[in-house]
Design a protein around this motif. Structure first.
Motif, PDB file in Angstrom:
ATOM      1  N   ASP A  31      -5.187   6.315  -1.883  1.00  0.00           N
ATOM      2  CA  ASP A  31      -4.829   5.012  -1.450  1.00  0.00           C
ATOM      3  C   ASP A  31      -4.902   3.942  -2.431  1.00  0.00           C
ATOM      4  O   ASP A  31      -5.595   3.810  -3.268  1.00  0.00           O
ATOM      5  N   SER A  57      -7.134  12.510  -0.998  1.00  0.00           N
ATOM      6  CA  SER A  57      -6.364  11.527  -0.857  1.00  0.00           C
ATOM      7  C   SER A  57      -6.189  10.511  -1.854  1.00  0.00           C
ATOM      8  O   SER A  57      -7.229  10.372  -2.607  1.00  0.00           O
ATOM      9  N   ALA A  69       0.910  -1.293  -0.130  1.00  0.00           N
ATOM     10  CA  ALA A  69       0.071  -0.174  -0.071  1.00  0.00           C
ATOM     11  C   ALA A  69       0.807   1.370   0.161  1.00  0.00           C
ATOM     12  O   ALA A  69       1.987   1.296   0.768  1.00  0.00           O
ATOM     13  N   TYR A 108       2.447   7.575   3.219  1.00  0.00           N
ATOM     14  CA  TYR A 108       2.263   6.091   3.807  1.00  0.00           C
ATOM     15  C   TYR A 108       2.874   5.169   2.931  1.00  0.00           C
ATOM     16  O   TYR A 108       2.482   5.328   1.806  1.00  0.00           O
ATOM     17  N   ARG A 120      -3.293  -0.074  -3.557  1.00  0.00           N
ATOM     18  CA  ARG A 120      -2.825  -1.211  -2.855  1.00  0.00           C
ATOM     19  C   ARG A 120      -3.073  -2.307  -4.268  1.00  0.00           C
ATOM     20  O   ARG A 120      -3.595  -2.212  -5.241  1.00  0.00           O
ATOM     21  N   ARG A 166       0.194   5.693   0.196  1.00  0.00           N
ATOM     22  CA  ARG A 166      -0.933   6.797   0.338  1.00  0.00           C
ATOM     23  C   ARG A 166      -0.312   8.095   0.063  1.00  0.00           C
ATOM     24  O   ARG A 166       0.848   8.287   0.439  1.00  0.00           O
TER      25      ARG A 166
END
Length: 410
Positions: free
Chosen positions: A284, A282, A213, A321, A286, A215
């Protein structure tokens, strides 16, 4: 015997859910008064199960049952007790309570264990308060980043200040670091947070790996202006550009087999009669394999550049992240598979986890594997999280059998 134990585990999940900062919903964040209350309650249950207990220097609640001799390396069991906002009552907490129940069973059995058993209730897996996940498990694994001390919560409290408010000393954090030779491995049971088990009408599964992942905080910048006075050919509308980017993220994620999500989007200055001049959103990302995730990211960057150039906007991305994909240990996977087979499932399902878990951090220290438990509708991070007592009983049996398999192979 499993049915009453499962009922007790579910009752204790309810007890933990009651330790929330909100009167009408579950929210429990790192180093909060609710975190302290949860640690105290978990410590009491650990003690009742025969474990010696302590809170480590990172705020993780820990317990230990010695093996056949004092000081042996330990097999670590557990999960986390922090939550997202408006959470369900099984994500993390169920895994902690199942671990305690397994240790209690093995203690009462009188089996001589060739290793110690430890249970950990990680203090911060979700990253809800300070925006960086896995703080509890990264501390245990000794992969702490000193820059994290300056992270702030929504009230401007730094992580270092929160440690002190909780009664912890940031200077003593290395006391939470574990040595690899002190552990045999790490096993975790967790609700699936997906629908593969339910779709297959199965209770349990072996986790093969955890998604990689990344971010990002994205910013699209244009020019704010009067909604009535600025003609369309003069507009540099950041929200239109950001909206086009969101649709591109969905398309590119599907094309590359990546899971891309925009979970937050905010337009500035925010007036109903003002063209947005800046949008913050944002991202994210994965995927099962890091290369697929990173390929999708480059395509998203290219799409953002094309959209912003065409619309007279600018684009910026800051990574907040990163956790690369990790593979579960084959030997521990085999133990979990053996545990599932002991419940009557002759051919256990096996698949990768789309969600992140503490095992990502712990893998830097020792080998790990996971057991997935069916959850209704795949719902997680929501009050409608649901598991059945029968499935919890099966998970408890499989978890114990997995540990016993390791005992026989050790």
């Amino acid at each position: 015997m499993s049915a009453p134990e499962a009922a007790l585990i579910l009752e204790r999940c309810n007890d933990l859910a009651g330790l929330s900062s909100q009167p009408d919903r579950l929210e429990r964040v790192h180093l909060s008064p609710e975190h302290r209350a949860a640690n105290d309650l978990v410590a009491r249950w650990m003690t009742e199960a025969g474990l010696s207990t302590w809170q480590d220097a990172a705020g993780n609640q820990c317990g230990r049952l010695e093996g056949s001799a004092p000081g042996l390396p330990a097999l670590l069991l557990g999960s986390h007790i922090d939550t997202v906002p408006d959470a369900g009552r099984y994500d993390g907490m169920l895994g902690v309570l199942l671990a305690i129940a397994v240790v209690d069973r093995l203690r009462r059995s009188g089996i001589a264990l060739p290793f110690a058993l430890e249970v950990v209730a990680f203090s911060d897996e979700e990253g809800t308060r300070f925006g960086t996940a896995l703080l509890g498990s990264r501390a245990l694994a000794g992969t702490w980043n000193e820059e994290w001390w300056q992270l702030t919560d929504k009230d401007g409290i730094t992580l270092a200040e929160a440690f002190q408010d909780f009664g912890l000393d940031p200077a003593r954090l290395p006391g939470a670091f574990r040595r690899g030779e002190s552990l045999v491995g790490y096993l975790e049971t967790h609700i699936e947070q997906g629908m593969q088990l339910e779709d297959a009408d199965r209770r349990l599964a072996v986790v093969t790996s955890i998604a990689g992942a990344r971010r990002f905080a994205l910013t699209v910048t244009g020019t704010a202006g009067h909604a009535g006075g600025t003609p369309f050919d003069r507009r540099r509308d950041a929200l239109i550009g950001a909206s086009e980017l969101v649709v591109a993220i969905e398309r590119l994620s599907k094309e590359t087999g990546t899971i891309g999500t925009v979970g937050r989007l905010q337009a500035f200055p925010g007036g109903v009669n003002v063209i947005p001049g800046r949008v913050e959103l944002s991202l994210d990302l994965r995927a099962e394999f890091d290369a697929d995730r990173d390929d999708c990211l480059e395509r998203i960057r290219a799409a953002a550049d094309e959209i912003c150039t065409r619309r007279g906007l600018s684009f910026a991305a800051t990574e907040t992240y990163r956790a690369d994909a990790v593979t579960c240990d084959p030997g521990l996977q085999a133990a979990i598979g053996a545990g599932i087979r002991s419940t009557g499932d002759a051919e256990p399902m096996a698949f990768w986890s789309r969600a992140g878990h503490d095992g990502v951090a712990v893998s830097a220290l020792t080998r790990f594997a996971m057991l997935f438990l069916r959850c209704r509708g795949g719902v997680s991070h929501h009050p409608d999280e649901h598991v059945t007592a029968a499935d919890v009983a099966a998970a408890l049996d499989a978890y114990e059998a997995a540990v016993l398999h390791l005992v026989s192979e050790y």
